[in-house]
Scaffold this motif. Sequence first.
Motif, short mmCIF file in Angstrom:
data_model
loop_
_atom_site.label_atom_id
_atom_site.label_comp_id
_atom_site.label_asym_id
_atom_site.label_seq_id
_atom_site.Cartn_x
_atom_site.Cartn_y
_atom_site.Cartn_z
N LYS A 48 2.77 -2.82 -47.41
CA LYS A 48 2.56 -3.31 -46.05
C LYS A 48 1.77 -4.62 -46.10
O LYS A 48 1.02 -4.87 -47.04
CB LYS A 48 1.80 -2.28 -45.23
CG LYS A 48 2.59 -1.00 -45.00
CD LYS A 48 1.79 0.00 -44.20
CE LYS A 48 2.59 1.29 -44.00
NZ LYS A 48 1.80 2.30 -43.28
N TYR A 49 1.97 -5.43 -45.08
CA TYR A 49 1.23 -6.69 -44.99
C TYR A 49 0.96 -7.00 -43.52
O TYR A 49 1.62 -6.45 -42.62
CB TYR A 49 2.01 -7.84 -45.64
CG TYR A 49 3.20 -8.29 -44.83
CD1 TYR A 49 3.13 -9.43 -44.02
CD2 TYR A 49 4.40 -7.59 -44.84
CE1 TYR A 49 4.21 -9.84 -43.26
CE2 TYR A 49 5.48 -7.98 -44.09
CZ TYR A 49 5.38 -9.12 -43.30
OH TYR A 49 6.45 -9.51 -42.54
N LEU A 50 0.00 -7.87 -43.30
CA LEU A 50 -0.31 -8.34 -41.96
C LEU A 50 0.20 -9.76 -41.80
O LEU A 50 -0.06 -10.61 -42.64
CB LEU A 50 -1.83 -8.35 -41.72
CG LEU A 50 -2.50 -7.03 -41.42
CD1 LEU A 50 -4.02 -7.22 -41.34
CD2 LEU A 50 -1.97 -6.42 -40.13
N ASP A 51 0.92 -10.00 -40.72
CA ASP A 51 1.31 -11.36 -40.38
C ASP A 51 0.04 -12.14 -40.06
O ASP A 51 -0.89 -11.61 -39.46
CB ASP A 51 2.25 -11.32 -39.17
CG ASP A 51 2.93 -12.64 -38.95
OD1 ASP A 51 2.23 -13.61 -38.57
OD2 ASP A 51 4.15 -12.72 -39.16
N SER A 52 0.01 -13.40 -40.44
CA SER A 52 -1.21 -14.20 -40.24
C SER A 52 -1.63 -14.27 -38.78
O SER A 52 -2.82 -14.33 -38.47
CB SER A 52 -1.02 -15.61 -40.81
OG SER A 52 0.07 -16.24 -40.19
N LYS A 53 -0.67 -14.20 -37.86
CA LYS A 53 -1.03 -14.27 -36.44
C LYS A 53 -1.61 -12.95 -35.93
O LYS A 53 -2.18 -12.89 -34.84
CB LYS A 53 0.17 -14.70 -35.60
CG LYS A 53 1.29 -13.70 -35.50
CD LYS A 53 2.42 -14.26 -34.64
CE LYS A 53 3.55 -13.31 -34.40
NZ LYS A 53 4.03 -12.55 -35.51
N ASP A 54 -1.49 -11.87 -36.72
CA ASP A 54 -2.01 -10.56 -36.33
C ASP A 54 -3.35 -10.23 -36.97
O ASP A 54 -3.86 -9.12 -36.81
CB ASP A 54 -1.01 -9.46 -36.70
CG ASP A 54 0.28 -9.55 -35.90
OD1 ASP A 54 0.23 -10.03 -34.75
OD2 ASP A 54 1.33 -9.15 -36.43
N LEU A 55 -3.93 -11.18 -37.71
CA LEU A 55 -5.19 -10.90 -38.40
C LEU A 55 -6.33 -10.79 -37.39
O LEU A 55 -6.50 -11.67 -36.54
CB LEU A 55 -5.51 -12.01 -39.40
CG LEU A 55 -4.58 -12.15 -40.60
CD1 LEU A 55 -4.96 -13.38 -41.42
CD2 LEU A 55 -4.64 -10.90 -41.47
N PRO A 56 -7.14 -9.73 -37.50
CA PRO A 56 -8.34 -9.68 -36.65
C PRO A 56 -9.31 -10.77 -37.10
O PRO A 56 -9.25 -11.25 -38.23
CB PRO A 56 -8.90 -8.28 -36.91
CG PRO A 56 -8.33 -7.85 -38.20
CD PRO A 56 -7.02 -8.56 -38.37
N GLU A 57 -10.21 -11.12 -36.21
CA GLU A 57 -11.12 -12.24 -36.48
C GLU A 57 -11.92 -12.06 -37.77
O GLU A 57 -12.13 -13.01 -38.53
CB GLU A 57 -12.06 -12.43 -35.30
CG GLU A 57 -12.84 -13.72 -35.36
CD GLU A 57 -13.58 -14.01 -34.07
OE1 GLU A 57 -14.75 -14.41 -34.18
OE2 GLU A 57 -13.00 -13.84 -32.99
#
Length: 195
Positions: free
Chosen positions: A37-46
């Motif tokens: 799994k990975y997180l899209d850069s626009k979905d990263l929490p602060e």
Amino acid sequence: MCEGFFKPDMVDYLSNHVFSNALNWKIRGPLNKRKYKYLDSKDLPESILSVVNLLKTERMFQFFQDCTGLRFIAVNIEVQRWHGGHYMVSGGNDGLDGYNILSVYLFFSQCFGTMSNSNKDDLHYVFEVKNTLTPKFACKPQHNTIFMVNRDSNMDSYVKYCKVVDGHAWTVVVANYVIHKDFDCRPLLFRFDQQ
């Protein structure tokens, strides 16, 4: 390997965010090469974005240059989540085939169950000479640790995570720094009017 990279209070703060159920994890494929799994850069929490941005700073470029003696011109960063059964096959490299890079892995672990102590069951990163299936070395991650690997263009890696334990996961921030010598280009001028 650099253990205890963040202070304990920062680790607690980051862990609360990287293991939040509110994150929008996606599956990275294709399945014949990798599954994690990975997180899209626009979905990263602060909080996680601050770590990603930290790894992009001139200070971190200089830190890794001081550690390795290498110079870098760019970095590509991905936040990954690994559960039991996830993998990346040898040759399934993350779009970096043919480049000399410094791969930096920042590991966070969380477990709500009882884990086996068997080494063969845990997450392993294995680095090998391309097309030989001959391992050069392997890495078993540790919580709040940075691991650096100078991966030349003739090195493949694979990842396996065999442990199937409810509630256990690794979150890994992977930063691939492109080594400057790959882009040390000088134009070659030829005169076509003389043989």
